[in-house]
Motif scaffolding. Structure first.
Motif, mmCIF file in Angstrom:
data_model
loop_
_atom_site.group_PDB
_atom_site.id
_atom_site.type_symbol
_atom_site.label_atom_id
_atom_site.label_comp_id
_atom_site.label_asym_id
_atom_site.label_seq_id
_atom_site.Cartn_x
_atom_site.Cartn_y
_atom_site.Cartn_z
ATOM 1 N N ALA A 286 87.186 51.121 31.190
ATOM 2 C CA ALA A 286 87.552 51.710 29.899
ATOM 3 C C ALA A 286 87.908 50.627 28.887
ATOM 4 O O ALA A 286 87.525 50.694 27.711
ATOM 5 C CB ALA A 286 88.722 52.677 30.079
ATOM 6 N N ARG A 287 88.637 49.611 29.347
ATOM 7 C CA ARG A 287 88.988 48.500 28.461
ATOM 8 C C ARG A 287 87.755 47.764 27.963
ATOM 9 O O ARG A 287 87.680 47.379 26.796
ATOM 10 C CB ARG A 287 89.909 47.519 29.190
ATOM 11 C CG ARG A 287 91.370 47.932 29.227
ATOM 12 C CD ARG A 287 92.230 46.792 29.723
ATOM 13 N NE ARG A 287 93.639 47.090 29.586
ATOM 14 C CZ ARG A 287 94.599 46.190 29.773
ATOM 15 N NH1 ARG A 287 94.280 44.949 30.121
ATOM 16 N NH2 ARG A 287 95.869 46.534 29.627
ATOM 17 N N SER A 288 86.804 47.558 28.870
ATOM 18 C CA SER A 288 85.576 46.853 28.471
ATOM 19 C C SER A 288 84.771 47.656 27.454
ATOM 20 O O SER A 288 83.954 47.097 26.724
ATOM 21 C CB SER A 288 84.715 46.560 29.710
ATOM 22 O OG SER A 288 84.225 47.755 30.291
ATOM 23 N N MET A 289 85.027 48.975 27.379
ATOM 24 C CA MET A 289 84.352 49.838 26.408
ATOM 25 C C MET A 289 85.199 50.049 25.158
ATOM 26 O O MET A 289 84.818 50.802 24.270
ATOM 27 C CB MET A 289 84.033 51.188 27.060
ATOM 28 C CG MET A 289 83.079 51.090 28.241
ATOM 29 S SD MET A 289 82.890 52.666 29.125
ATOM 30 C CE MET A 289 82.106 53.663 27.857
ATOM 31 N N GLY A 290 86.362 49.366 25.092
ATOM 32 C CA GLY A 290 87.183 49.428 23.895
ATOM 33 C C GLY A 290 88.335 50.406 23.941
ATOM 34 O O GLY A 290 89.048 50.574 22.942
#
Length: 311
Positions: A286-290
């Motif tokens: 989720a973090r890598s997707m913002g």
């Protein structure tokens, strides 16, 4: 690990067929992942001929060669057939000049053919060679595919890495390697992990022994290799130690000269580590997707402080 790949290995694992070549010639070794397209060499320019690489001829090279006189073509092809040349490969299922087959046979060099386009074939062969010629390093840990994310579980001996991996497999995730992971650098930012052949598909559980994961859970419970994208370090919980509660600490660990994000999970009775790793993997993606929950909390906290300061 192997520092070379034979031409026969390429034929066995890639969409290539043998046009000419003996059993001996197919055992020629490929030691460089780079592939040469001998365009200038066909014109007679051999000052910088990379004779130790696979030589690939596509439509441009074959079309140029077809316009040459047969005698001239044979002379050039013989010059291209050096003692170090592993093999010639012709793409797109093109007609191969007889002079190339003759010269290659004289030098005992195999000639291969593929139906794939030149660019596609270059990519397929290069990827295979880079993976098999790369230097391997063994590291301690368990590598599991969790929701499509390569999670390397590390920690002190006896802390429960293998048991956690087994629980993850039961929950539908896939095992790559247990106890020892062979890693190699695919590119400047990518590390690939795979199991040693002797440990493939196996997990050791203290008190039970060796478990064959594929035999017990099916082929969908294992895979042969995976990019290492997240390291989870399991450590014994201590009441005197400070642990990250917001997710703001950003740790990395160096594996084969590549920095990989790391999170540390304290282990104590009552904590379901497998579920925590699942959530960690989902949160990482989720973090890598913002979508950053920590940032959301900090923004809300900042707004609350600002609102209270106005009162």
């Amino acid at each position: 690990m192997a520092e070379s790949v034979s031409v026969q290995d390429l034929v066995d694992h890639l969409p290539l067929s043998v046009v000419s070549g003996t059993t001996t010639s197919l055992q020629r070794k490929v030691t460089i992942s780079d592939i040469s397209r001998p365009g200038l060499e066909l014109t007679g320019y051999f000052n910088y001929y990379s004779n130790d690489r696979l030589q690939m001829l596509g439509k441009k090279e074959i079309t140029f060669a077809e316009k040459m006189m047969p005698e001239e073509r044979l002379v050039v092809m013989r010059k291209m057939c050096s003692e170090e040349t592993p093999a010639f490969i012709v793409s797109r299922d093109l007609n191969i000049p007889q002079e190339l087959i003759t010269a290659a046979s004289e030098a005992d060099i195999p000639v291969l053919k593929s139906k794939l386009g030149t660019s596609r074939l270059l990519g397929v062969i290069s990827s295979y060679l880079e993976g098999h010629l790369a230097t391997r390093t063994s590291i301690h840990g368990v590598l599991v595919d969790v929701y499509g994310l390569g999670v390397l579980i590390q920690g002190d001996s006896g802390i429960g890495k293998s048991e956690t991996a087994l629980e993850l497999v039961k929950r539908g995730h896939r095992l790559i390697a247990d106890d020892r992971v062979d890693v190699y650098k695919q590119d400047e930012l990518t590390i690939i992990g795979e199991p040693p052949e002797i440990l493939k598909h196996l997990i050791e559980i203290r008190g039970i022994g060796i478990i064959d994961v594929m035999n017990l859970f099916g082929a969908s419970a294992v895979r042969d290799s995976m990019e290492v994208q997240l390291v989870v370090y399991l450590e014994n919980w201590s009441k005197d130690k400070r642990y990250d509660r917001l997710g703001s600490d950003e740790n990395v660990v160096n594996i084969a000269s590549v920095s990989v994000p790391q999170i540390k999970i304290p282990v104590k009775t009552g904590r379901n580590v497998a579920i925590i790793i699942e959530v960690a993997a989902m949160n990482f993606r989720a973090r890598s997707m913002g979508f950053d929950a920590t940032k959301t909390f900090e923004d809300r906290l900042t707004r609350l402080i600002e609102e209270n300061s106005k009162e």
